[in-house]
Structure formats: C-alpha cells, structure tokens
Motif scaffolding. Structure first.
Motif, short mmCIF file in Angstrom:
data_model
loop_
_atom_site.label_atom_id
_atom_site.label_comp_id
_atom_site.label_asym_id
_atom_site.label_seq_id
_atom_site.Cartn_x
_atom_site.Cartn_y
_atom_site.Cartn_z
N PRO A 110 0.81 -1.23 0.00
CA PRO A 110 0.00 0.00 0.00
C PRO A 110 0.84 1.27 0.00
O PRO A 110 0.38 2.32 -0.49
CB PRO A 110 -0.82 -0.12 1.29
CG PRO A 110 -0.85 -1.57 1.60
CD PRO A 110 0.48 -2.11 1.15
N TYR B 99 -0.62 3.86 -7.35
CA TYR B 99 -2.06 3.96 -7.57
C TYR B 99 -2.76 2.77 -6.94
O TYR B 99 -2.14 1.75 -6.61
CB TYR B 99 -2.40 3.99 -9.08
CG TYR B 99 -1.81 5.15 -9.83
CD1 TYR B 99 -2.47 6.38 -9.90
CD2 TYR B 99 -0.58 5.03 -10.49
CE1 TYR B 99 -1.94 7.44 -10.60
CE2 TYR B 99 -0.03 6.10 -11.20
CZ TYR B 99 -0.71 7.30 -11.24
OH TYR B 99 -0.18 8.36 -11.93
N ASP B 100 -4.07 2.91 -6.79
CA ASP B 100 -4.88 1.74 -6.44
C ASP B 100 -4.81 0.76 -7.61
O ASP B 100 -5.00 1.15 -8.77
CB ASP B 100 -6.33 2.19 -6.22
CG ASP B 100 -7.22 1.06 -5.73
OD1 ASP B 100 -7.24 0.00 -6.38
OD2 ASP B 100 -7.88 1.23 -4.69
N ASP C 205 -6.81 -1.32 -8.77
CA ASP C 205 -8.05 -1.49 -9.51
C ASP C 205 -8.57 -0.18 -10.12
O ASP C 205 -9.62 -0.18 -10.77
CB ASP C 205 -9.14 -2.08 -8.60
CG ASP C 205 -8.74 -3.43 -8.06
OD1 ASP C 205 -8.05 -4.18 -8.78
OD2 ASP C 205 -9.13 -3.76 -6.90
N TYR C 206 -7.83 0.92 -9.89
CA TYR C 206 -8.28 2.21 -10.43
C TYR C 206 -8.06 2.23 -11.95
O TYR C 206 -6.96 1.98 -12.44
CB TYR C 206 -7.51 3.35 -9.79
CG TYR C 206 -7.78 4.70 -10.43
CD1 TYR C 206 -9.00 5.33 -10.27
CD2 TYR C 206 -6.80 5.31 -11.21
CE1 TYR C 206 -9.26 6.56 -10.87
CE2 TYR C 206 -7.03 6.53 -11.81
CZ TYR C 206 -8.27 7.16 -11.65
OH TYR C 206 -8.51 8.37 -12.24
N ARG D 154 -5.44 0.58 -15.96
CA ARG D 154 -4.91 0.36 -14.61
C ARG D 154 -3.38 0.36 -14.63
O ARG D 154 -2.77 -0.18 -15.56
CB ARG D 154 -5.43 -0.96 -14.03
CG ARG D 154 -6.94 -1.00 -13.88
CD ARG D 154 -7.44 -2.37 -13.49
NE ARG D 154 -7.16 -3.37 -14.50
CZ ARG D 154 -7.67 -4.60 -14.51
NH1 ARG D 154 -8.52 -4.96 -13.55
NH2 ARG D 154 -7.36 -5.46 -15.47
N SER E 78 1.58 -0.78 -10.19
CA SER E 78 0.79 -0.99 -8.97
C SER E 78 0.23 -2.40 -8.91
O SER E 78 0.23 -3.04 -7.85
CB SER E 78 -0.36 0.02 -8.91
OG SER E 78 0.12 1.34 -8.88
N TYR F 100 1.03 -5.32 -6.03
CA TYR F 100 0.00 -6.05 -5.29
C TYR F 100 -0.03 -7.53 -5.69
O TYR F 100 -0.40 -8.39 -4.87
CB TYR F 100 -1.37 -5.41 -5.52
CG TYR F 100 -1.66 -4.27 -4.58
CD1 TYR F 100 -2.30 -4.48 -3.37
CD2 TYR F 100 -1.27 -2.97 -4.89
CE1 TYR F 100 -2.57 -3.44 -2.50
CE2 TYR F 100 -1.53 -1.91 -4.03
CZ TYR F 100 -2.17 -2.15 -2.84
OH TYR F 100 -2.43 -1.11 -1.96
#
Length: 285
Positions: A39, A44-45, A47-48, A71, A75, A79
C-alpha cells in the motif's frame, strides 16, 4: 548455549558461502518487503481505471504503462507480489502439515495403514500437479484461500514420501526403542522425538516448493482458473497482456519476469539451505 551459537554460526556461514545464494536471499527479501509494504509502494490503487491511459507505454505517471483498462501496471505488479507469496506460503504450509502427519503415521505404524497411505500417495503422484489443481479448482472454485488449499493438497505427496522414509529410519534407533520401553505413547514419540529429528529435509522441501507453487498459481491464473478478476495476479496479467504484445509489451513481460526472478531465487536459496544442512555436501563427512 554456546554450542547452539556455534552451530548456528556454522550454518549461516555455510548457507551464504556462495555468493549466488546470498544474492537469491536478498532478492527474496526484497519481494517480501514489496508485498508487505504494497500500500505504501504502489503509486495507484491497483483497480483504479484511467481509461485515457489505456495501453499507454511507460510514462512519468505510469512507469510501466497501463493495461487495457487503464490500470497502472506497476501498482498491479506490486500487489500481485502479495497474492503470489500468500498463495505460495499457505499452499506449502497446507501440504507440509497434512503430508508430514500422514507420512509419520504411515512410517510409524506400517502394515495396512502404510499400504493405504502409500497407495493414496501413488495416486496423487500419478496425476500432474497442475492437472489435479485444475480439476479441484473446477469443483471448489478459485480465490486465494481455495487456491492455496488446492495447491497444497495437490503437492503433498512429496512430503508423505519423504517423511515416511525418515520415520522408517529413525524409529529403529536406540532412543526410540528406549522411549517405547519407558511407556511413552506412540504419538508422543512421533511428535516429540521423531519429528524434530527429521525436520531438516522438510524445511529444505518447503523452501524449494514455494517457488514451484507460485509458478503453478501463475499458470492457473494464466488459464483463468486461479485468482479471479479484478484481483491483481501475475499470471492473469500475463494472460491479459499477451494479446497486446505489439501495443504494450511491458504489460505482459514485466509480470512474467517477476515470476521467473522470484521462482529462480527461491530455488537457489532452497539449494543453499540443503547444502548448509547436509554435512556431506559441506565436506564434513
């Protein structure tokens, strides 16, 4: 106490006596740190979706580009490290726990019990791990927890065979015979005396099997039977990116390189542990 320190020092010196093992260990630690601090490290997230950046190459905003949904690839790789390590470690723990217990029971009691467990082990070994995992996934479904249990079950045959062989050797030693004469129960002898004296090869197998389990998870995710979307997984990223190799080759190549580097590093580190634990390979016998 000093004897334990001396043995630990010899083990560490033997483990890192080869530079390639030290490099592999550092790489594995880096992957673990990336997974733990995902995190904080991910820009970025995962899933964004930024549709304006769909299939864009490396830029200042997206260092490894973006996938077909916009996406951020970096990132999702960060993850995806967490997913791969969690599945790999959980699967190995499941395989080790079940396989070690069954192997001890088969080797210690022998007879009909040994025959049943041995036939079951041969049945598991007759089916390729990925094929068995695919069949179990079709029945029980995907997801991190289910996938870890499925991969653990499909890879526990090696632990059964190794533990059975260890028990057949150790149960004939004098201290086990003395324990029986003193009235110790069978399960006490198994878990308090036999297991601690046969743990070294199990540790080596666990270390080496984490890499193969991660590779199996990536293969299942590549086929669409592993981690389901939109969860970031290296295997699913390679599967999605293979259709866009000409537009954005980094999208498919970067997770594939991560899988290869992590698996090779885990295997090299496992070989180093094996060499350090075996005095014959260190030239001490």
């Amino acid at each position: 106490m000093f004897g334990n320190k001396n043995r630990n020092g010899k083990f560490i010196a033997a483990l890192f006596s080869r530079r390639i093992v030290l490099v592999a260990f550092i790489i594995v630690v880096l992957f673990v740190l990336v997974a733990f601090f995902a995190p904080l490290l991910a820009p970025y997230d995962p899933d964004y979706a930024d549709f304006a950046a769909s299939l864009s190459g490396p830029t200042k905003e997206h260092w490894l580009g973006a996938d077909s949904y916009g996406r951020d690839v970096l990132s999702r790789i960060i993850y995806g490290t967490r997913v791969s390590l969690i599945v790999g470690l959980l699967a190995v723990c499941v395989a080790c726990a079940i396989g070690t217990v069954l192997g001890m029971i088969a080797g210690y009691f022998g007879g009909v019990v040994d025959d049943i467990i041995t036939r079951f082990t041969e049945m598991l070994r007759a089916i390729p791990q990925v094929v068995l995992a695919m069949a179990l996934t079709a029945v029980f479904g995907s997801g991190i927890r289910n996938l870890a249990i499925i991969l653990g079950i499909s890879s526990m045959a090696g632990y059964i065979r190794m533990m059975r062989g260890q028990v057949l050797t150790i149960k004939q030693t004098d201290y086990i015979m003395a324990g029986k004469l003193q009235g110790n129960r069978d399960f006490r002898l198994m878990f308090h005396h036999i297991l601690p004296n046969s743990i070294s090869p199990i540790i080596v197998m666990m270390t080496q099997q984490v890499g193969s389990t991660i590779l199996a998870e990536a293969g299942l995710s590549f086929l669409g039977l592993g981690i389901s979307a939109p969860t970031a997984s290296w295997g699913s990223m390679v599967s999605e990116g293979r259709m866009f190799l000409l537009q954005n080759p980094v999208f498919a190549l970067s997770p594939g390189i991560c899988v290869a580097v992590l698996v090779i590093s885990l295997n090299v580190f496992g070989d180093g542990i094996r060499d350090a634990l075996d005095p014959r390979l260190r030239g001490e016998l």
